[in-house]
Write a protein that holds these residues in place. Structure first.
Motif, PDB file in Angstrom:
ATOM      1  N   THR A  52      10.777  -6.013  38.397  1.00  0.00           N
ATOM      2  CA  THR A  52      10.227  -7.365  38.348  1.00  0.00           C
ATOM      3  C   THR A  52      11.125  -8.319  37.585  1.00  0.00           C
ATOM      4  O   THR A  52      11.434  -9.416  38.064  1.00  0.00           O
ATOM      5  CB  THR A  52       8.821  -7.347  37.734  1.00  0.00           C
ATOM      6  OG1 THR A  52       7.996  -6.419  38.436  1.00  0.00           O
ATOM      7  CG2 THR A  52       8.173  -8.723  37.803  1.00  0.00           C
ATOM      8  N   ILE A  53      11.561  -7.929  36.405  1.00  0.00           N
ATOM      9  CA  ILE A  53      12.387  -8.868  35.636  1.00  0.00           C
ATOM     10  C   ILE A  53      13.772  -9.008  36.268  1.00  0.00           C
ATOM     11  O   ILE A  53      14.407 -10.068  36.154  1.00  0.00           O
ATOM     12  CB  ILE A  53      12.486  -8.493  34.144  1.00  0.00           C
ATOM     13  CG1 ILE A  53      13.389  -7.290  33.921  1.00  0.00           C
ATOM     14  CG2 ILE A  53      11.122  -8.343  33.532  1.00  0.00           C
ATOM     15  CD1 ILE A  53      14.703  -7.660  33.303  1.00  0.00           C
ATOM     16  N   SER A  54      14.251  -7.985  36.956  1.00  0.00           N
ATOM     17  CA  SER A  54      15.545  -8.094  37.614  1.00  0.00           C
ATOM     18  C   SER A  54      15.488  -9.086  38.771  1.00  0.00           C
ATOM     19  O   SER A  54      16.387  -9.923  38.936  1.00  0.00           O
ATOM     20  CB  SER A  54      16.004  -6.730  38.110  1.00  0.00           C
ATOM     21  OG  SER A  54      16.314  -5.877  37.028  1.00  0.00           O
ATOM     22  N   ALA A  55      14.449  -8.999  39.576  1.00  0.00           N
ATOM     23  CA  ALA A  55      14.313  -9.937  40.696  1.00  0.00           C
ATOM     24  C   ALA A  55      14.105 -11.354  40.190  1.00  0.00           C
ATOM     25  O   ALA A  55      14.648 -12.314  40.752  1.00  0.00           O
ATOM     26  CB  ALA A  55      13.162  -9.516  41.591  1.00  0.00           C
ATOM     27  N   SER A  56      13.318 -11.505  39.136  1.00  0.00           N
ATOM     28  CA  SER A  56      13.101 -12.831  38.552  1.00  0.00           C
ATOM     29  C   SER A  56      14.403 -13.417  38.025  1.00  0.00           C
ATOM     30  O   SER A  56      14.739 -14.581  38.280  1.00  0.00           O
ATOM     31  CB  SER A  56      12.066 -12.736  37.426  1.00  0.00           C
ATOM     32  OG  SER A  56      11.909 -13.986  36.779  1.00  0.00           O
ATOM     33  N   THR A  57      15.162 -12.598  37.300  1.00  0.00           N
ATOM     34  CA  THR A  57      16.433 -13.054  36.738  1.00  0.00           C
ATOM     35  C   THR A  57      17.414 -13.417  37.833  1.00  0.00           C
ATOM     36  O   THR A  57      18.103 -14.443  37.761  1.00  0.00           O
ATOM     37  CB  THR A  57      17.019 -11.964  35.830  1.00  0.00           C
ATOM     38  OG1 THR A  57      16.110 -11.707  34.759  1.00  0.00           O
ATOM     39  CG2 THR A  57      18.356 -12.392  35.256  1.00  0.00           C
ATOM     40  N   GLN A  85      20.887  -4.881  30.475  1.00  0.00           N
ATOM     41  CA  GLN A  85      22.068  -4.919  31.340  1.00  0.00           C
ATOM     42  C   GLN A  85      22.307  -6.303  31.954  1.00  0.00           C
ATOM     43  O   GLN A  85      23.398  -6.571  32.484  1.00  0.00           O
ATOM     44  CB  GLN A  85      21.952  -3.871  32.456  1.00  0.00           C
ATOM     45  CG  GLN A  85      21.442  -2.516  32.035  1.00  0.00           C
ATOM     46  CD  GLN A  85      22.113  -1.949  30.796  1.00  0.00           C
ATOM     47  OE1 GLN A  85      23.219  -2.331  30.452  1.00  0.00           O
ATOM     48  NE2 GLN A  85      21.429  -1.051  30.107  1.00  0.00           N
ATOM     49  N   TRP A  86      21.284  -7.169  31.889  1.00  0.00           N
ATOM     50  CA  TRP A  86      21.451  -8.516  32.432  1.00  0.00           C
ATOM     51  C   TRP A  86      22.166  -9.450  31.456  1.00  0.00           C
ATOM     52  O   TRP A  86      22.726 -10.467  31.865  1.00  0.00           O
ATOM     53  CB  TRP A  86      20.097  -9.095  32.834  1.00  0.00           C
ATOM     54  CG  TRP A  86      19.602  -8.492  34.100  1.00  0.00           C
ATOM     55  CD1 TRP A  86      18.708  -7.465  34.239  1.00  0.00           C
ATOM     56  CD2 TRP A  86      20.014  -8.837  35.422  1.00  0.00           C
ATOM     57  NE1 TRP A  86      18.527  -7.158  35.562  1.00  0.00           N
ATOM     58  CE2 TRP A  86      19.319  -7.990  36.317  1.00  0.00           C
ATOM     59  CE3 TRP A  86      20.899  -9.789  35.943  1.00  0.00           C
ATOM     60  CZ2 TRP A  86      19.484  -8.068  37.691  1.00  0.00           C
ATOM     61  CZ3 TRP A  86      21.066  -9.867  37.325  1.00  0.00           C
ATOM     62  CH2 TRP A  86      20.366  -9.014  38.178  1.00  0.00           C
ATOM     63  N   THR A  87      22.173  -9.118  30.177  1.00  0.00           N
ATOM     64  CA  THR A  87      22.811  -9.989  29.186  1.00  0.00           C
ATOM     65  C   THR A  87      24.298 -10.205  29.460  1.00  0.00           C
ATOM     66  O   THR A  87      24.752 -11.355  29.509  1.00  0.00           O
ATOM     67  CB  THR A  87      22.588  -9.426  27.775  1.00  0.00           C
ATOM     68  OG1 THR A  87      21.174  -9.347  27.522  1.00  0.00           O
ATOM     69  CG2 THR A  87      23.239 -10.305  26.723  1.00  0.00           C
ATOM     70  N   PRO A  88      25.100  -9.156  29.689  1.00  0.00           N
ATOM     71  CA  PRO A  88      26.517  -9.395  30.003  1.00  0.00           C
ATOM     72  C   PRO A  88      26.732 -10.059  31.348  1.00  0.00           C
ATOM     73  O   PRO A  88      27.740 -10.748  31.551  1.00  0.00           O
ATOM     74  CB  PRO A  88      27.129  -7.995  29.946  1.00  0.00           C
ATOM     75  CG  PRO A  88      25.991  -7.050  30.136  1.00  0.00           C
ATOM     76  CD  PRO A  88      24.801  -7.715  29.521  1.00  0.00           C
ATOM     77  N   GLN A 123      28.111   1.016  29.209  1.00  0.00           N
ATOM     78  CA  GLN A 123      27.357   0.008  28.483  1.00  0.00           C
ATOM     79  C   GLN A 123      28.297  -1.030  27.864  1.00  0.00           C
ATOM     80  O   GLN A 123      29.190  -0.700  27.095  1.00  0.00           O
ATOM     81  CB  GLN A 123      26.508   0.669  27.388  1.00  0.00           C
ATOM     82  CG  GLN A 123      25.452   1.620  27.906  1.00  0.00           C
ATOM     83  CD  GLN A 123      24.445   0.938  28.816  1.00  0.00           C
ATOM     84  OE1 GLN A 123      23.979  -0.169  28.537  1.00  0.00           O
ATOM     85  NE2 GLN A 123      24.103   1.596  29.915  1.00  0.00           N
ATOM     86  N   VAL A 124      28.072  -2.290  28.223  1.00  0.00           N
ATOM     87  CA  VAL A 124      28.873  -3.370  27.658  1.00  0.00           C
ATOM     88  C   VAL A 124      28.506  -3.584  26.195  1.00  0.00           C
ATOM     89  O   VAL A 124      29.370  -3.813  25.345  1.00  0.00           O
ATOM     90  CB  VAL A 124      28.667  -4.665  28.469  1.00  0.00           C
ATOM     91  CG1 VAL A 124      29.474  -5.813  27.855  1.00  0.00           C
ATOM     92  CG2 VAL A 124      29.077  -4.439  29.934  1.00  0.00           C
ATOM     93  N   ILE A 125      27.231  -3.521  25.907  1.00  0.00           N
ATOM     94  CA  ILE A 125      26.737  -3.625  24.532  1.00  0.00           C
ATOM     95  C   ILE A 125      26.232  -2.235  24.156  1.00  0.00           C
ATOM     96  O   ILE A 125      25.067  -1.892  24.375  1.00  0.00           O
ATOM     97  CB  ILE A 125      25.620  -4.678  24.409  1.00  0.00           C
ATOM     98  CG1 ILE A 125      26.099  -6.026  24.981  1.00  0.00           C
ATOM     99  CG2 ILE A 125      25.202  -4.855  22.952  1.00  0.00           C
ATOM    100  CD1 ILE A 125      25.010  -7.070  25.082  1.00  0.00           C
ATOM    101  N   ASP A 126      27.109  -1.432  23.629  1.00  0.00           N
ATOM    102  CA  ASP A 126      26.800  -0.023  23.409  1.00  0.00           C
ATOM    103  C   ASP A 126      25.946   0.161  22.156  1.00  0.00           C
ATOM    104  O   ASP A 126      26.044  -0.603  21.197  1.00  0.00           O
ATOM    105  CB  ASP A 126      28.090   0.778  23.272  1.00  0.00           C
ATOM    106  CG  ASP A 126      27.886   2.250  23.590  1.00  0.00           C
ATOM    107  OD1 ASP A 126      26.786   2.604  24.053  1.00  0.00           O
ATOM    108  OD2 ASP A 126      28.819   3.028  23.371  1.00  0.00           O
ATOM    109  N   TYR A 127      25.109   1.198  22.202  1.00  0.00           N
ATOM    110  CA  TYR A 127      24.274   1.532  21.053  1.00  0.00           C
ATOM    111  C   TYR A 127      23.862   2.986  21.173  1.00  0.00           C
ATOM    112  O   TYR A 127      23.594   3.476  22.281  1.00  0.00           O
ATOM    113  CB  TYR A 127      23.027   0.638  20.980  1.00  0.00           C
ATOM    114  CG  TYR A 127      22.191   0.854  19.742  1.00  0.00           C
ATOM    115  CD1 TYR A 127      22.560   0.292  18.528  1.00  0.00           C
ATOM    116  CD2 TYR A 127      21.053   1.650  19.785  1.00  0.00           C
ATOM    117  CE1 TYR A 127      21.805   0.501  17.387  1.00  0.00           C
ATOM    118  CE2 TYR A 127      20.294   1.867  18.652  1.00  0.00           C
ATOM    119  CZ  TYR A 127      20.683   1.297  17.452  1.00  0.00           C
ATOM    120  OH  TYR A 127      19.933   1.512  16.321  1.00  0.00           O
TER     121      TYR A 127
END
Length: 292
Positions: free
Chosen positions: A171-176, A97-100, A261-265
């Protein structure tokens, strides 16, 4: 105290009969890092060799029964909005979800191609280091998931096949958020709100204890700061600082919302563990039921 909590590798998930036999990437905690050192595993240092003390509580200091009660109450009183958050942030890998969000910032601020690549590289490397650190701690501490302590617990999404503490999503969300705030300081408040929302979603999903998320956010902020501390040292051939943070406030339209989802799958969402059926998720709840 080290053995005062239940172990992930020793208990089955709710709806299963055996402890997890298919751990997800148990050796990832030994993989190479970019902005810190963890070699041999467990000896954390900055790039200049300074010993690094990770900012996270040891699991032996946590009251896991109290944490379980919070998960049970959350799921007993779950709202449609919380279900939506759990499903949105819980779709795909934690970085999905961080990519878009990163892409929208690059577009909104008119970032040049070389600088966009640098931003992407810094964020991706920070995610890597956050993940390897989390995975080292997960398998070192081996803390059981909520649905291993309560075999009647039905989660909103599938419970991941790795130990609970700390939360990788948090963790990765706070880092990003920390790294992106360095490049886009005027967007910092919104970025950290998104990181907190992602962390909270893991409690709503029933797959993490609140402390997993709280301590994951704390650790992730430290991981992101390590990256930023190295970025600000880097210079071009003229001895000039490479990065020029975008201090104008263009109020980037960062999703979510909408929670689509922006990048749906089309993911396979089949679970071996117990999940709550969609028709049950929106029922009203009165008194929470606590199980021990």
């Amino acid at each position: 105290m080290a053995d005062s909590y239940e172990k992930w590798s020793e208990l089955p998930y709710a709806g299963e009969k055996e402890p997890p036999h298919n751990p997800e990437e148990p050796l990832a905690g030994s993989w190479p890092d970019y902005y810190l050192r963890n070699s041999p595993p467990g000896r954390f240092e900055t790039l200049n060799g300074r010993p690094l003390r990770l900012e996270i509580k040891p699991p032996s200091s946590i009251d896991w029964e109290k944490e379980l009660k919070k998960v049970q109450r959350t799921l007993e009183q779950i709202t449609p909005e919380q279900v939506k958050l759990a499903e949105y942030w819980g779709t795909g890998v934690a970085s999905k979800q961080w990519t878009p969000i990163i892409d929208r910032l690059i577009d909104t601020y008119g970032v040049t191609a070389p600088r966009a690549a640098r931003i992407l590289a810094a964020v991706a490397a920070g995610m890597n280091d956050a993940f390897t650190t989390v995975w080292y701690l997960k398998y070192r501490w081996n803390v059981a998931r909520p649905n291993q302590l309560d075999h009647d617990l039905a989660t909103i999404v599938c419970t991941p096949r790795h130990p609970t503490y700390p939360s990788g999503h948090a963790t990765i969300s706070a880092s990003t958020a920390e790294i992106l705030s360095y490049f886009f300081p005027t967007e910092s408040k919104r970025l950290h709100e998104l990181a907190n929302e992602c962390a909270d979603s893991r409690l709503y999903a029933g797959v993490h204890f609140p402390v997993d998320n709280e301590q994951g956010l704390r650790l992730g902020k430290q991981m992101g700061s390590l990256v930023v501390n190295e970025l600000i040292k880097e210079e071009n051939i003229r001895g000039q600082m490479i990065d020029i943070p975008y201090r104008e406030d263009y109020h980037a339209n960062l999703t979510p919302p909408p929670y689509k989802q922006v990048i749906d799958y089309n993911f396979d969402n089949k679970c071996d563990s117990t999940i709550e059926e969609p028709f049950q998720r929106h029922k009203s709840h009165s008194k929470p039921k606590l199980f021990f």
